[in-house]
Design a protein around this motif. Structure first.
Motif, PDB file in Angstrom:
ATOM      1  N   ALA A 296       1.084  -0.905   0.094  1.00 26.81           N
ATOM      2  CA  ALA A 296       0.090  -0.157   0.150  1.00 26.81           C
ATOM      3  C   ALA A 296       0.650   0.985   0.293  1.00 26.81           C
ATOM      4  O   ALA A 296       0.688   2.158  -0.030  1.00 26.81           O
ATOM      5  N   GLU A 297       1.885   1.257   0.424  1.00 27.48           N
ATOM      6  CA  GLU A 297       3.213   2.524   0.828  1.00 27.48           C
ATOM      7  C   GLU A 297       3.537   2.758  -0.950  1.00 27.48           C
ATOM      8  O   GLU A 297       3.626   4.170  -0.760  1.00 27.48           O
ATOM      9  N   LEU A 298       3.892   1.420  -1.386  1.00 25.69           N
ATOM     10  CA  LEU A 298       4.283   2.063  -2.976  1.00 25.69           C
ATOM     11  C   LEU A 298       3.257   2.167  -3.915  1.00 25.69           C
ATOM     12  O   LEU A 298       3.407   3.675  -4.791  1.00 25.69           O
ATOM     13  N   VAL A 299       2.037   1.631  -3.253  1.00 24.02           N
ATOM     14  CA  VAL A 299       0.994   2.288  -4.305  1.00 24.02           C
ATOM     15  C   VAL A 299       0.518   3.431  -4.309  1.00 24.02           C
ATOM     16  O   VAL A 299       0.277   4.223  -5.039  1.00 24.02           O
ATOM     17  N   GLU A 300       0.256   3.644  -2.725  1.00 25.43           N
ATOM     18  CA  GLU A 300      -0.245   5.522  -2.574  1.00 25.43           C
ATOM     19  C   GLU A 300       1.256   6.321  -3.242  1.00 25.43           C
ATOM     20  O   GLU A 300       0.126   7.068  -3.421  1.00 25.43           O
ATOM     21  N   ALA A 301       2.460   5.854  -3.338  1.00 27.30           N
ATOM     22  CA  ALA A 301       3.140   7.531  -4.281  1.00 27.30           C
ATOM     23  C   ALA A 301       2.802   7.320  -4.942  1.00 27.30           C
ATOM     24  O   ALA A 301       3.068   8.156  -5.763  1.00 27.30           O
ATOM     25  N   HIS A 302       2.251   6.682  -5.840  1.00 29.22           N
ATOM     26  CA  HIS A 302       2.040   6.675  -7.414  1.00 29.22           C
ATOM     27  C   HIS A 302       0.350   7.564  -7.617  1.00 29.22           C
ATOM     28  O   HIS A 302       0.285   8.288  -8.009  1.00 29.22           O
ATOM     29  N   PHE A 303      -0.577   6.544  -6.132  1.00 26.26           N
ATOM     30  CA  PHE A 303      -1.579   7.191  -6.930  1.00 26.26           C
ATOM     31  C   PHE A 303      -2.163   7.581  -5.076  1.00 26.26           C
ATOM     32  O   PHE A 303      -3.105   6.885  -4.481  1.00 26.26           O
ATOM     33  N   PRO A 304      -1.889   8.967  -5.145  1.00 24.69           N
ATOM     34  CA  PRO A 304      -2.114   9.340  -3.802  1.00 24.69           C
ATOM     35  C   PRO A 304      -3.954   9.427  -3.512  1.00 24.69           C
ATOM     36  O   PRO A 304      -4.050  10.029  -3.687  1.00 24.69           O
ATOM     37  N   GLY A 305      -4.195   9.118  -2.338  1.00 28.27           N
ATOM     38  CA  GLY A 305      -5.972   9.029  -2.051  1.00 28.27           C
ATOM     39  C   GLY A 305      -6.571   7.964  -2.159  1.00 28.27           C
ATOM     40  O   GLY A 305      -7.571   8.434  -2.020  1.00 28.27           O
ATOM     41  N   LEU A 306      -5.887   7.022  -3.576  1.00 24.42           N
ATOM     42  CA  LEU A 306      -6.976   6.820  -3.852  1.00 24.42           C
ATOM     43  C   LEU A 306      -6.831   4.942  -3.382  1.00 24.42           C
ATOM     44  O   LEU A 306      -8.077   4.216  -4.671  1.00 24.42           O
ATOM     45  N   VAL A 307      -5.938   4.446  -2.850  1.00 22.13           N
ATOM     46  CA  VAL A 307      -5.927   3.064  -2.602  1.00 22.13           C
ATOM     47  C   VAL A 307      -6.282   2.995  -1.203  1.00 22.13           C
ATOM     48  O   VAL A 307      -6.874   3.111  -1.096  1.00 22.13           O
ATOM     49  N   THR A 308      -7.332   1.546  -1.478  1.00 21.20           N
ATOM     50  CA  THR A 308      -7.747   1.233  -0.448  1.00 21.20           C
ATOM     51  C   THR A 308      -7.780  -0.635  -0.281  1.00 21.20           C
ATOM     52  O   THR A 308      -7.159  -1.763  -1.666  1.00 21.20           O
ATOM     53  N   VAL A 309      -7.156  -0.908   0.430  1.00 16.55           N
ATOM     54  CA  VAL A 309      -6.601  -2.180   0.433  1.00 16.55           C
ATOM     55  C   VAL A 309      -8.032  -3.424   0.722  1.00 16.55           C
ATOM     56  O   VAL A 309      -8.603  -2.651   1.707  1.00 16.55           O
ATOM     57  N   ALA A 310      -8.416  -4.128   0.090  1.00 16.13           N
ATOM     58  CA  ALA A 310      -9.681  -4.652   0.887  1.00 16.13           C
ATOM     59  C   ALA A 310     -10.036  -5.377   2.310  1.00 16.13           C
ATOM     60  O   ALA A 310      -9.192  -5.631   2.497  1.00 16.13           O
ATOM     61  N   ALA A 311     -10.873  -5.155   2.891  1.00 16.42           N
ATOM     62  CA  ALA A 311     -11.403  -6.232   4.098  1.00 16.42           C
ATOM     63  C   ALA A 311     -10.882  -6.926   4.743  1.00 16.42           C
ATOM     64  O   ALA A 311     -10.023  -7.470   4.499  1.00 16.42           O
TER      65      ALA A 311
END
Length: 472
Positions: free
Chosen positions: A327-342
């Motif tokens: 999530a940390e690395l993906v968030e760096a490319h797409f801030p505010g859009l990342v969700t880890v499924a429950a």
């Protein structure tokens, strides 16, 4: 009570979920247990002494068995014309996958007391018409022609919508033991989702190799070599003890998702030993592999033709999506859009159940998909190459492949890719081998929870149909 069933066969473990109809409304999809000890079962088949092809991995219970009696990763082999050799028998990968699906349906039917009203099976997102057609045909052979096949990216998106997602476009990033796959989906005008692009099929599962547990296992082996000496690692008893290392690494990885440190515990001949691991250390060990998967995701979105500012969300699913670094690395490319499924490991199954409910009681009538039958021995939607090089389903109206009840398999597949056929494979000369005399007269599937002797021929799942056992 009416209910629908969703099954996920894309990972190393098989998961199922059901949704029930209450007052013309579907209840939230929930995972249903497939064994007394776990809601999931390994996607492994092994041939018992009685000739029954049994679902489950004997190694999980500490039982040693001849590797030649076990079939693993056969879902990833769907589309490969070379059969698997199990107990001296040639078994086609689609037949094994269909047998696993049939076993899950039987288990849920017994638990619920009645068969499901609709079944949706979630498959790897990179599959095209050819692989879907093979599985449809194998399901048809065992009397399961009513099963609908959907890409994992679509079922995961349906699960995300059920959790409150309201956007129109979504990137789905799946990380599992088999590897990584990235897809972009968008809402179809007729309801549901359509795949706008997916990772290429350069690897078995659809993306770069991803083995976080192996990276941790290599580190543990180095530490054991320092503590015990390199020669001790070659000791037969030590090597036997190290067979538990992959399972311990998986346990440690899951623990590090919620804790800052843990131990990898092994029982060696001289006594138990612990190798401490911190989250920071694990992060550095797996960072190169995870970074490659993020690059695959970025390239897939770019190749799909969807501008980044029109992307409404990024969903992380799969057993390894819980790793904080992802999530940390993906968030760096797409801030505010990342969700880890429950529950990343079961999202595809619960989403398949949600989709099954929508198919059974659609809110918008959907037109029948155009008929298409795969042509050629290796026809597929996605051409091999770089991730996302070809959209998996270019037809914007495509949402799912329909059931095959009452019709030959392969009639309800999606529209073929209009791109030219790939060049034929070069001729290959194969030297015939003399295989051992077949010992098994009928491959059977039996659940680990069933009493001994209840295994059944695949053909017995539907009277009047014969089982397909691959090339003989």
């Amino acid at each position: 009570m009416a209910y629908v069933l969703g099954i996920d066969i894309g990972g190393s473990r098989t998961t199922a979920a059901v949704a029930r109809l209450w007052d013309n409304t579907w209840s939230p999809a929930e995972v249903t247990w497939l064994s007394p000890h776990s809601p999931t079962v390994p996607a492994v088949l092994h041939l018992g002494a009685n000739g029954a092809l049994t679902v489950g991995d004997p190694a999980e219970g500490g039982t040693q068995i001849d590797p030649g009696q076990i079939a693993r990763e056969f879902v990833a082999r769907v589309g490969d014309p070379v059969p698997l050799l199990v107990g001296g028998e040639n078994c086609a990968a689609p037949t094994l996958a269909a047998g696993l699906v049939g076993w899950v349906i039987d288990q849920v039917t017994v638990r619920e007391g009645a068969p499901p009203d609709r079944i949706v099976v979630s498959h790897p997102a990179g599959w095209g018409n050819y692989r879907r057609g093979l599985l449809h045909a194998a399901l048809w052979e065992i009397g399961r022609g009513d099963v609908t096949l959907l890409p994992e990216a679509v079922t995961a998106a349906e699960s995300h919508v059920a959790a409150g997602f309201t956007g129109r476009t979504l990137a789905v990033h799946t990380l599992r033991e088999q590897g990584c796959t990235s897809s972009v989906v968008g809402r179809a005008r007729t309801g549901g989702f359509t795949v706008l692009g997916t990772a290429g099929e350069g690897e078995a599962y659809g993306g770069p190799e991803l083995d976080l547990d192996r990276a941790l296992g290599d580190h543990v082996r180095v530490e054991l070599g320092r503590q015990l000496g390199p020669r001790h690692l070659d000791d037969p008893q030590v090597r036997a003890a190290l067979l538990d290392l992959p399972r311990e690494c998986a346990r440690a990885r899951e623990r590090l998702a919620v804790a800052t440190d843990t131990d990898v515990r092994l029982h060696l001949p001289n006594g138990p030993i612990r190798v401490p691991v911190t989250r920071d250390l694990f992060t550095e060990l797996v960072r190169p592999a995870v970074q490659l998967t993020v690059e695959t995701l970025v390239e897939t979105i770019r190749a799909s033709g969807l501008p980044t500012d029109q992307l409404d969300g990024v969903l992380l699913v799969g057993d390894w999506a819980r790793t904080p670094l992802v999530a940390e690395l993906v968030e760096a490319h797409f801030p505010g859009l990342v969700t880890v499924a429950a529950d990343p490991g079961s999202s595809a199954a619960t989403g398949a159940a949600v989709a099954a409910g929508q198919i059974l009681l659609p809110t918008h009538p959907a037109p029948r998909p155009p008929e298409h039958r795969p042509t050629g021995p290796h026809r597929d939607d996605t051409a091999p190459g770089r991730p996302g090089s070809t959209p998996a389903h270019p037809d914007p109206e495509w949402t799912h492949t329909g059931p095959t009840t009452g019709r030959p398999p392969g009639r309800d597949l999606v529209r073929a890719d209009p791109s030219p056929e790939p060049p034929p494979r070069p001729p290959i000369r194969i030297t015939p081998l003399k295989l051992p005399k077949p010992r098994v007269t009928g491959l059977r599937t039996t659940g680990r929870t069933e009493p001994s002797g209840t295994g059944r021929d695949l053909a017995d799942q539907h009277p009047g149909r014969s089982s397909s056992r691959g090339h003989r």
